[in-house]
Structure formats: C-alpha cells, structure tokens
Design a protein around this motif. Sequence first.
Motif, PDB file in Angstrom:
ATOM      1  N   ASN A 189       1.631   9.072  -6.297  1.00  0.00           N
ATOM      2  CA  ASN A 189       1.806  10.515  -6.125  1.00  0.00           C
ATOM      3  C   ASN A 189       2.943  11.041  -6.995  1.00  0.00           C
ATOM      4  O   ASN A 189       2.837  12.103  -7.601  1.00  0.00           O
ATOM      5  CB  ASN A 189       2.064  10.853  -4.655  1.00  0.00           C
ATOM      6  CG  ASN A 189       0.819  10.636  -3.812  1.00  0.00           C
ATOM      7  OD1 ASN A 189      -0.285  10.550  -4.330  1.00  0.00           O
ATOM      8  ND2 ASN A 189       1.007  10.527  -2.510  1.00  0.00           N
TER       9      ASN A 189
ATOM     10  N   CYS B  81       0.012   0.817   6.768  1.00  0.00           N
ATOM     11  CA  CYS B  81      -1.092   1.430   6.009  1.00  0.00           C
ATOM     12  C   CYS B  81      -2.208   0.425   5.744  1.00  0.00           C
ATOM     13  O   CYS B  81      -3.385   0.707   5.933  1.00  0.00           O
ATOM     14  CB  CYS B  81      -0.589   1.948   4.664  1.00  0.00           C
ATOM     15  SG  CYS B  81       0.876   2.979   4.758  1.00  0.00           S
ATOM     16  N   ILE B  82      -1.812  -0.766   5.276  1.00  0.00           N
ATOM     17  CA  ILE B  82      -2.780  -1.745   4.775  1.00  0.00           C
ATOM     18  C   ILE B  82      -3.681  -2.277   5.889  1.00  0.00           C
ATOM     19  O   ILE B  82      -4.753  -2.813   5.621  1.00  0.00           O
ATOM     20  CB  ILE B  82      -2.026  -2.896   4.048  1.00  0.00           C
ATOM     21  CG1 ILE B  82      -2.976  -3.776   3.223  1.00  0.00           C
ATOM     22  CG2 ILE B  82      -1.242  -3.750   5.010  1.00  0.00           C
ATOM     23  CD1 ILE B  82      -3.556  -3.121   2.010  1.00  0.00           C
TER      24      ILE B  82
ATOM     25  N   TYR C 133       0.807  -1.221   0.000  1.00  0.00           N
ATOM     26  CA  TYR C 133       0.000   0.000   0.000  1.00  0.00           C
ATOM     27  C   TYR C 133       0.840   1.271   0.000  1.00  0.00           C
ATOM     28  O   TYR C 133       0.628   2.176  -0.793  1.00  0.00           O
ATOM     29  CB  TYR C 133      -0.949  -0.009   1.205  1.00  0.00           C
ATOM     30  CG  TYR C 133      -2.154   0.864   0.968  1.00  0.00           C
ATOM     31  CD1 TYR C 133      -3.270   0.351   0.338  1.00  0.00           C
ATOM     32  CD2 TYR C 133      -2.153   2.198   1.337  1.00  0.00           C
ATOM     33  CE1 TYR C 133      -4.376   1.139   0.091  1.00  0.00           C
ATOM     34  CE2 TYR C 133      -3.246   3.000   1.098  1.00  0.00           C
ATOM     35  CZ  TYR C 133      -4.363   2.465   0.475  1.00  0.00           C
ATOM     36  OH  TYR C 133      -5.450   3.257   0.237  1.00  0.00           O
ATOM     37  N   LYS C 134       1.825   1.306   0.899  1.00  0.00           N
ATOM     38  CA  LYS C 134       2.598   2.542   1.055  1.00  0.00           C
ATOM     39  C   LYS C 134       3.364   2.859  -0.214  1.00  0.00           C
ATOM     40  O   LYS C 134       3.383   4.001  -0.681  1.00  0.00           O
ATOM     41  CB  LYS C 134       3.552   2.400   2.246  1.00  0.00           C
ATOM     42  CG  LYS C 134       4.113   3.727   2.708  1.00  0.00           C
ATOM     43  CD  LYS C 134       4.925   3.571   3.966  1.00  0.00           C
ATOM     44  CE  LYS C 134       5.419   4.934   4.426  1.00  0.00           C
ATOM     45  NZ  LYS C 134       6.215   4.841   5.643  1.00  0.00           N
TER      46      LYS C 134
ATOM     47  N   HIS D  40      -6.282   0.537   5.492  1.00  0.00           N
ATOM     48  CA  HIS D  40      -6.694   0.788   4.105  1.00  0.00           C
ATOM     49  C   HIS D  40      -7.032  -0.525   3.407  1.00  0.00           C
ATOM     50  O   HIS D  40      -6.430  -0.877   2.388  1.00  0.00           O
ATOM     51  CB  HIS D  40      -5.596   1.553   3.363  1.00  0.00           C
ATOM     52  CG  HIS D  40      -5.441   2.966   3.834  1.00  0.00           C
ATOM     53  ND1 HIS D  40      -6.263   3.984   3.411  1.00  0.00           N
ATOM     54  CD2 HIS D  40      -4.587   3.526   4.721  1.00  0.00           C
ATOM     55  CE1 HIS D  40      -5.910   5.114   3.998  1.00  0.00           C
ATOM     56  NE2 HIS D  40      -4.904   4.860   4.803  1.00  0.00           N
TER      57      HIS D  40
ATOM     58  N   VAL E 288       1.128   4.130  -2.966  1.00  0.00           N
ATOM     59  CA  VAL E 288       0.782   5.546  -2.772  1.00  0.00           C
ATOM     60  C   VAL E 288       1.939   6.439  -3.216  1.00  0.00           C
ATOM     61  O   VAL E 288       1.748   7.438  -3.913  1.00  0.00           O
ATOM     62  CB  VAL E 288       0.421   5.817  -1.292  1.00  0.00           C
ATOM     63  CG1 VAL E 288       0.292   7.308  -1.023  1.00  0.00           C
ATOM     64  CG2 VAL E 288      -0.873   5.096  -0.917  1.00  0.00           C
TER      65      VAL E 288
ATOM     66  N   ILE F  22       2.366  12.599   3.419  1.00  0.00           N
ATOM     67  CA  ILE F  22       1.136  11.802   3.353  1.00  0.00           C
ATOM     68  C   ILE F  22       0.735  11.313   4.743  1.00  0.00           C
ATOM     69  O   ILE F  22      -0.439  11.203   5.062  1.00  0.00           O
ATOM     70  CB  ILE F  22       1.303  10.621   2.362  1.00  0.00           C
ATOM     71  CG1 ILE F  22      -0.039   9.997   2.010  1.00  0.00           C
ATOM     72  CG2 ILE F  22       2.245   9.558   2.880  1.00  0.00           C
ATOM     73  CD1 ILE F  22      -0.756  10.667   0.886  1.00  0.00           C
TER      74      ILE F  22
END
Lengths: 205, 502
Positions: free
Chosen positions: A51, B445-446, A43-44, B449, A47, B258
């Motif tokens: 971006n 994060c996951i 995920y990170k 998310h 992202v 972020i």
Amino acid sequence: MSEKKIYLFTRFERLWHWTQAVLIILLLITGFEIHGTYSLFGYKRAVTIHNFCGITWIILFFLFVFWLFVTGEWKQYIPTSKKMGEVILFYSYGIFKGRSHPFHKSREHKHNPLQRIVYLILASFFLPIQILSGIYYYTYHMWPKMGGFAIFSSINPVAFIHTLFAFIILQFLIIHIYMTTTGETLFSHIKSMFTGWEKVEEPSN
Amino acid sequence: MIIILSPNAWAVQGKKEEDLLITADHSKFKELKGDFRDGKDLTNKCLKCHNLAAIQVKKTFHWTWRDKSGLKGKGAYSLNNFCISTNFMHDEECTSCHIGWKGKMHGINCLKCHLQTKEDIASDMKDYIFFSGSKDKDSQEMAQDIKNTILDNIVKVGPPTRRNCGQCHFKGGGGDGVKHGDLDTSLINPKRDLDVHMGVDGGNFSCVRCHTTIKHKIAGRYYSHPAVKERKSLVQDDMASKITCVACHTNTPHKESILNDHTNKVACQACHIPEFARKKPTEMWWDWSTAGRTKNGKQIRKMGPLGKPIYTTIRGSKKWAKNVVPEYYWYNGTMGSLTVKDKIDPSHEVAIRWPIGSPKDKNSRIYPFKIHRGKQPYDKKYHTLLPPLLSVEDGFWLTLDWQKALKHGCEIMGIPYSGEYGFVRTSFAFPITHMVAPKEMAVRCIECHTQNGRLKHIKGVYIPGRDRFGILDNLAWTIILLTLIGVLMHGLGRIIFNKRRS
C-alpha cells in the motif's frame, strides 16, 4: 561511423526511472505474496509495504506526466512505423550476426520505434489501469458509502484485473531487463540510465 | 483543552464500578428480618417494594422458556442434541436452571440472579424447616444458626454477577462447559487473557455490562430473535443496547485502516476469539445411541484424557476438546432451528440449529461457531426427532428403556410416536461471542489469507491470498515461464553466434 557521447537522460528522468523501478519490483514481490504465491515479508507487512509503494507510485506517476508535458518530452512517445521493421528484424536476426542497431539514438529521438510503442502502451494503458484498479481495491469499501460509485458489485473483478496486469507488468519487466543487456556491452545501457550519458554511433553521412 | 478520544478510549471509559448503581442497604430493612421457610415468602417480601419486578420478569424469556407463538423455546417444542428436550419442563433436571423456585411452580426466585454470595438459600430453608421442627435443644440451636445464615445472606443483593448468570449459563447441557464452548466456570474469575472484558485484571465486566437490561429483559439472542436489529454505537445513540461490540468500539476500532476495511464482512468475534474453550474442555460430540450399556449389571463411567467422562451408561458416548478453532459461517444474528414437529431427512446429518446469513445480505458477517454434533433418537416412520423423558419416572435415566422414555416423552408433549425409533446424526450451532482475547492474541492475517486457512469454506467473498483465478493464474505463470525461457534462448543465441564469429 564515429562514436560520440550524448547526454540522453536528465537528472529527473533518471530519478523517476529508478524510483519507479524499485517501486514496481517491490509492488510485484509484495503483490504476489498477498496473492498467496509465497510468503516472504509476512502477510501484514507485505500489505503495508504494498500500500505504501502503491500510493508513492501514484504521486510519482503524476510527477512524471507533469514533467512529460512541461518539457515536451511526450513527443518521444509518439508511435512511428519508420524503421519499425528494421528494428524487429535486428532483434530477431541481425543481433546474432553482430550487425549494428538500425536505429540511432539522439537527443530528439531517445527511443527506437519498438520502445516508443511499448512505452506508450505501458504508460498510457497498463500502468494507469494498474493504478486505478489498485486505488479501487484500496478504497472499495468507501465507494458504496459515497453513493453511486459502486461500479463493481464485488471486489472479485477488480482483483482479477489487478492480478492480470501485474502479470503483464512482470512480463514487461523480464523483457525490459533482458533488453538492457543488448547494448555495446552487457551493462552499457544500465550505466547510461545511471549517468545520463549514452554512447551513440553517428551515421556517417 | 481538547482531548481526542480514539474509539478504544471510548470503550475504556466504560469501566465504572458497579456499586455506583446501589442506593439502598438491604440489611437495614425490617421486612427482611422474618422467619423464611420457603421461597415464596421471601419473594413476596422482595415484591412488596419492587412491585413491578414480577410483572416484568414473567414477560421475559428467562421465565416463559417459550416464545410468543408457543412453538419455540426450551419450554416449548424446541430441542437440541444435548439432553434433547425438557418435555414441556416435566424433566426436573432441566428445570433446575429455571429462575423460579422449583421451576415455575413456586414463583420467581429473585435470589437466583441477585444474591451476591455463594450461599444455597433453598437448601438452607429445607434444613431450617427440618431442624426447627425438632424440640431437641441442639436442633433448635442449629435452626437458629441456619436462620441467621439465611438472614445474613438474603440482604446481600445487587445486580447479577458473573456467578449468578454462570450457575446456569456456564453449566448448560448438564455440566461445566458442556454446551457453549465460550461459556464455562473459568469465566467466574477469569484472567484478562481469557476474556479481556470480564478479566479481573482487565475490564472486570459483569455479564449485564454488555447484556443491557431494561425492565428485567436482558439483551441477547434467543432462538430466531436477534440480539439487536441494527448495529449502532453509543456515539450514534446513547441509549443503544451495549450487546454489540460496535456499541462501544464503533465500526472503525482499529488504528490501521486496512483492518477497519474488514468490519463490513467480518464480525469482530471472528478475529478476536481465536479459539474457544481455552481454559476448560467443552463437549463436541454426544452419541445417545451407545447409552444403556452396563457391566455386570452395574452402570459404566469412563473418564477421558481431558478429565471428562467419555462414556456413561445413562448418557452414552461423548467427545471433549480444548482450545478449539471455530467453524466460520455467514451470520446475520438470527439462528434457524428445528422443533419436534419438523420433518427431517435422516439420510444426512440433520442440522437442529444453524446460522442464517448470506454474503449478499449487508447485515451478515463471517462469524465463528461451535458446532456440537452427535446422534440422537428419531422416529423411523414419521421422520421427526424424538424428545425422550430423562430424569423423572419412566425416564431413560431411571429405566434405561428407550421405548418407555420416548413414548412418555411424546405423550407429555402431545406429539405422535410410531413406536419405531432409530438414531440420526445431528448438529447444533452456537455463535461464539465470549472469551474475547486481548488484541495481541487476535487471529493473524495469514490464518485466513491463505489457501487452506480458517475461511477456506466461506463463499461469496474474494479473499486475497486464498482465492485464485484458475485459468489466469495457470496461464499467466506459463507465459511468464515461456518469456523467461525466450529471453534466455535469445541470450544464449547471442553468445553462441558471438563465439562463432570470433
């Protein structure tokens, strides 16, 4: 009818096209990972890549718009109805019969009428919306602090728009890639997008 | 030379040694050489020099155990789902944690918070009275030894250590780690991986490092009073309370922007305390309805797999857990809570204490909680929760008789009891704020998310990766699939017709 090779796509155009292609594909792959459709990069990292590609794309898009107006190439995107019916008929019927393409590319008319209208809508509507919603998504937490700019009370509608147009761009991409195979050979259109040179048929007068 | 400090560097500056604050050596004071026989004598000596201390302390919640309205507080009508109520501090077991000598009766016990050694001065003084009363030579020697121990220890005073606060706060609910989940005796000398601030190999912070104390009033939330009204960093206000993370770390503590984008919706604790009770088990369930069973007239005590009792006759059934993933709720720093006076609806689980907050409130954040659940007595006719008396005469622990315990418990507090009791399921929420892990252990994060992640029940915020746009997602993927089929058919058509022509 005779065949000749013309130099259709300049070096900048080709660089722009392929950079944009890579960026859009990466944005779609990472975007749908962020949306939770699958996991690939983690995920990170998804992202971060998303971006980075997004910001790079904005810069590239402005370079493209600048190039369009400086070179006058924007005229290539003025929509026309001339031969539109023939082109649609060709793709839905003639192509199966082995007929030749009703539109003849030239330096002055690079795109067939169908391409003109699709690229115009894409470049002036779909992509700007995607870029703007992306920018808003990326910076939404700053807007209230800057005062008066909180157009949306939550990120929800922005995320909706960004996702909707991602699907539209994905659909364009699928059709666009398929259409590249409709040239003289399967890869002739892709080849000319790399070399700049395109084999065209000259209508016999 | 200009040194640019990152927010983290500001926080690192906080690690100063506590003895910088000390300006007096108490072992040199003649006043502290006396013959101390009870707590009051000792406290009076302290107050001779620290002449504002008692006035300050008696205004604090630590002393009063009740708020200004007299309604809330463990010394008032509030209750929980552990030992339920102190019955206006009549239950002696409960008051062992009060900062006085024997509850409020013999004045403030300064040593409870300020003694830097483990010595139990109250029991030393009892022994001293016993032995010094005897004429026997051995007893006299013994008395002298005890006296010396007392005198040696009472001069070792200073700002509260983790042990001082922990003797009550680590053992709330009647034992180590029972209540909070993020507070237990593993925090007396924790490693950095358990608590990055308090870790002896980390910041080695004492509790009051963050619980900023002014005139004996220790910063922190109690009942519906939030710990702070607004989050301010020391950069904005150098006298701000250090009770918030923001005080030292600011609102933008991360290198990655972020992550800083999260701080308006997500509390620091939500990511930086991935699990609580990471070293010792904490109690998650207490069912009073099973209490009172005996075997052959003897009390039962059954131990569970985590080395903690899962059944005792006087307390009932319990469940324990380690490495617990918190529950998450919107929270603005205040808690709602019930008292014995509130009406309840016994057909549902009754929340005795719950977080207050909403996604629309700009001061609310998504925050981690331990939710302690259980069953406890309530009045079947009046629909109120009941405060049984436990450890004193007529108390349940001595009689195993609910009627007696409930009747007397209510009488002491002057509240009605119909005589009909039942047991109702309850929940009690604790904000999780201690046991902050080093950053490399933060929630990934996951874990949020994703569709069935930690925040699956959180409403009012769009979480990428968790949320779908029902119609759009289904319809769009259908259209994409149809598009793919379409181009494939078109291509197939070309191949077939091409073959036919040739």
